[in-house]
Design a protein around this motif. Sequence first.
Motif, PDB file in Angstrom:
ATOM      1  N   ALA A   1       0.834  -1.206   0.000  1.00  0.00           N
ATOM      2  CA  ALA A   1       0.000   0.000   0.000  1.00  0.00           C
ATOM      3  C   ALA A   1       0.869   1.256   0.000  1.00  0.00           C
ATOM      4  N   VAL A   2       1.954   1.255   0.784  1.00  0.00           N
ATOM      5  CA  VAL A   2       2.859   2.408   0.806  1.00  0.00           C
ATOM      6  C   VAL A   2       3.503   2.611  -0.557  1.00  0.00           C
ATOM      7  N   LEU A   3       3.953   1.522  -1.186  1.00  0.00           N
ATOM      8  CA  LEU A   3       4.594   1.623  -2.493  1.00  0.00           C
ATOM      9  C   LEU A   3       3.639   2.181  -3.544  1.00  0.00           C
ATOM     10  N   LEU A   4       2.405   1.669  -3.553  1.00  0.00           N
ATOM     11  CA  LEU A   4       1.434   2.164  -4.525  1.00  0.00           C
ATOM     12  C   LEU A   4       1.133   3.640  -4.300  1.00  0.00           C
ATOM     13  N   TYR A   5       0.967   4.030  -3.041  1.00  0.00           N
ATOM     14  CA  TYR A   5       0.675   5.436  -2.765  1.00  0.00           C
ATOM     15  C   TYR A   5       1.847   6.336  -3.128  1.00  0.00           C
ATOM     16  N   GLY A   6       3.065   5.919  -2.816  1.00  0.00           N
ATOM     17  CA  GLY A   6       4.219   6.766  -3.065  1.00  0.00           C
ATOM     18  C   GLY A   6       4.585   6.886  -4.528  1.00  0.00           C
ATOM     19  N   VAL A   7       4.454   5.789  -5.272  1.00  0.00           N
ATOM     20  CA  VAL A   7       4.905   5.767  -6.661  1.00  0.00           C
ATOM     21  C   VAL A   7       3.756   5.999  -7.638  1.00  0.00           C
ATOM     22  N   LEU A   8       2.606   5.348  -7.397  1.00  0.00           N
ATOM     23  CA  LEU A   8       1.456   5.452  -8.297  1.00  0.00           C
ATOM     24  C   LEU A   8       0.222   5.851  -7.494  1.00  0.00           C
ATOM     25  N   PRO A   9       0.137   7.100  -7.064  1.00  0.00           N
ATOM     26  CA  PRO A   9      -0.966   7.499  -6.164  1.00  0.00           C
ATOM     27  C   PRO A   9      -2.346   7.285  -6.755  1.00  0.00           C
ATOM     28  N   ARG A  10      -2.465   7.392  -8.089  1.00  0.00           N
ATOM     29  CA  ARG A  10      -3.775   7.186  -8.688  1.00  0.00           C
ATOM     30  C   ARG A  10      -4.209   5.715  -8.619  1.00  0.00           C
ATOM     31  N   ALA A  11      -3.254   4.827  -8.419  1.00  0.00           N
ATOM     32  CA  ALA A  11      -3.563   3.400  -8.288  1.00  0.00           C
ATOM     33  C   ALA A  11      -3.504   2.941  -6.835  1.00  0.00           C
TER      34      ALA A  11
ATOM     35  N   LEU B   1      12.042 -13.290   8.946  1.00  0.00           N
ATOM     36  CA  LEU B   1      13.011 -12.225   8.686  1.00  0.00           C
ATOM     37  C   LEU B   1      12.955 -11.766   7.229  1.00  0.00           C
ATOM     38  N   VAL B   2      12.760 -12.713   6.314  1.00  0.00           N
ATOM     39  CA  VAL B   2      12.673 -12.340   4.896  1.00  0.00           C
ATOM     40  C   VAL B   2      11.460 -11.449   4.652  1.00  0.00           C
ATOM     41  N   LEU B   3      10.306 -11.838   5.191  1.00  0.00           N
ATOM     42  CA  LEU B   3       9.101 -11.029   5.008  1.00  0.00           C
ATOM     43  C   LEU B   3       9.253  -9.647   5.628  1.00  0.00           C
ATOM     44  N   THR B   4       9.909  -9.583   6.786  1.00  0.00           N
ATOM     45  CA  THR B   4      10.153  -8.278   7.415  1.00  0.00           C
ATOM     46  C   THR B   4      11.032  -7.409   6.526  1.00  0.00           C
ATOM     47  N   GLY B   5      12.070  -8.022   5.935  1.00  0.00           N
ATOM     48  CA  GLY B   5      12.931  -7.275   5.024  1.00  0.00           C
ATOM     49  C   GLY B   5      12.195  -6.807   3.783  1.00  0.00           C
ATOM     50  N   VAL B   6      11.321  -7.659   3.233  1.00  0.00           N
ATOM     51  CA  VAL B   6      10.535  -7.275   2.064  1.00  0.00           C
ATOM     52  C   VAL B   6       9.632  -6.091   2.401  1.00  0.00           C
ATOM     53  N   ALA B   7       9.002  -6.148   3.562  1.00  0.00           N
ATOM     54  CA  ALA B   7       8.144  -5.042   3.981  1.00  0.00           C
ATOM     55  C   ALA B   7       8.933  -3.746   4.095  1.00  0.00           C
ATOM     56  N   ALA B   8      10.148  -3.820   4.676  1.00  0.00           N
ATOM     57  CA  ALA B   8      10.979  -2.629   4.816  1.00  0.00           C
ATOM     58  C   ALA B   8      11.364  -2.053   3.452  1.00  0.00           C
TER      59      ALA B   8
ATOM     60  N   GLY C   1       8.288   3.176  -1.401  1.00  0.00           N
ATOM     61  CA  GLY C   1       7.152   4.090  -1.404  1.00  0.00           C
ATOM     62  C   GLY C   1       7.533   5.482  -0.937  1.00  0.00           C
ATOM     63  N   LEU C   2       8.349   5.566   0.127  1.00  0.00           N
ATOM     64  CA  LEU C   2       8.769   6.878   0.630  1.00  0.00           C
ATOM     65  C   LEU C   2       9.683   7.587  -0.372  1.00  0.00           C
ATOM     66  N   ALA C   3      10.534   6.810  -1.060  1.00  0.00           N
ATOM     67  CA  ALA C   3      11.390   7.415  -2.078  1.00  0.00           C
ATOM     68  C   ALA C   3      10.544   7.993  -3.214  1.00  0.00           C
ATOM     69  N   GLY C   4       9.515   7.258  -3.624  1.00  0.00           N
ATOM     70  CA  GLY C   4       8.631   7.777  -4.657  1.00  0.00           C
ATOM     71  C   GLY C   4       7.879   9.006  -4.207  1.00  0.00           C
ATOM     72  N   LEU C   5       7.470   9.027  -2.932  1.00  0.00           N
ATOM     73  CA  LEU C   5       6.745  10.178  -2.396  1.00  0.00           C
ATOM     74  C   LEU C   5       7.608  11.437  -2.411  1.00  0.00           C
TER      75      LEU C   5
END
Length: 532
Positions: A448-458, A508-515, A521-525
């Motif tokens: 959700a963060v990635l979509l909002y930061g990079v593709l807000p319309r999506a 740990l892998v899932l936590t890293g993927v989430a990070a 997303g923040l970089a796109g924002l």
Amino acid sequence: MTTFAVRPGSSRPLAGTGTLLRFALRRDRLMIPVWIAVNALMVLSMPGTLEGLYGTPAERADLIRQMETNSSLRAMVGPVFGDSLGALTAWRVGVYAGALAAVMSLLIVVRHTRDEEESGRQELVASGMVGRRASLTAALLAAAVANGVLALLVTAGLAGQGATGALALGLGIAAVGTVFATMAAIVAQLTESARLARGLTAAVLGAAFVLRAAGDSATDDGSSVLTRLSPLGWLENLRPYASERWWVLALFAGAVALQGAVAYALAGRRDLGMSFLPTRPGPASGRLGSAGALAWRLQRGGVLGWSIGFFLAGVVYGGMTEGAADLVGDNAGARRVIERMGGQSGLTDAFLASMVGMLGLVSALYIVASVLRLHGEEASGRAEPVLANAVGRVRWAAGHLVIAFGGAALIMLLAGVGFAVGYGRETGPILGACLVQLPAVWVVGGVAVLLYGVLPRAAMAAWGVAGAVLLIGWVGPALDVPQAVLDVSPFGHLPKLPGGSMAWGPVLVLTGVAALLVAGGLAGLRRRDMPA
């Protein structure tokens, strides 16, 4: 606040309704199909699953006897009114399908009424040849179209079990959705915030579920007064595939007509952008002196509501653990489904793991809603004055993300406390089982963060991701789908606790993927224009 002035050319109250309806359906061309697909697949997959679980008359008779004496399970899924596959399908998923239809309907109505006013788009629409009640009518018609398509799919898909019962179940599910559509229409007139409108309508839905659960736990035939006070209880008492009570549909029709009339009356008495319950202004300093404090002020009501709900759900599920083991008994099919959801451990631990996993799936809805509050603040223009001060975009977003990701941890922790209270043992393992769901929940939030930061319309597509994860985790084990399909969901990689062995690698892998998703997303924002 902006006031509404009817132009001479738009004096007809419903002028422009057709255009607004087409626009609403176009805007929701992704959200509505996802909600319909999730709900319809849940219902239509159930006959095959139940046939594998209760394939003989003796097994079905034993199920009915168990449900008559197990009040905790009746509170969860309701009473059984027949032993056919159609009747068992209506028993097993009818209440939940009605609740999902209600959520879909309230989201549609609030989005095309109060959301539009809050963002300022409704003011532009109202300046054209549009009647005062056109927007409300278009929103209700959009919800009616969605519920109508859902009813058609359910009726057609279950016709092989009996056309009459399929029609009753399809109409009942759609009727529940329509009742809450008109309820949301009323609340949207009363409140000044779309978030509050969604929250209050969802609270009414929660109260309806609690009333039905309390009534069904007291009686085994749906005759409790509490059950009859709930629209979900009306759906039960429609009794699809069990001597249908068609007169119950008159209750739905009456509620829709009454609530619709109230909504239209309220819409005609207020100015655009105003409400009958205006938001109370708060202090501009002190506790609201930072972006993080403002984010907490905006989201604390949602966190509190979800926390209470998850704690109570944990208490209920914990209290029914022993009863679930008795219900499954020697039924190999039911045992296999529960163990596939909860791991190859003892039946009690497997049931606990499956219920904890279901709450983990539901918490994905919380984190998506909390993350998308950023999108709502930006779209409404409220983020602009905050960012005009000495507040960077990342700092502003971080305040909301801390609440989203930290709130997910809080509600899962409280769910574990509720399980411990209801079950009365294994406190440590149950708390660990709840917390181990967090990396998968955070992955969904990261999307959700990635979509909002990079593709807000999506950004709203994050709801589709959460719905797909919910569908895979909820229906997949019952349908015996391949493990490769289950692994598409991040929840498919988590260790099955309690009872199973802890595996730190996937966590740990899932936590890293989430990070990584959040960082992307923040970089796109930081790089894109606002508003986009």
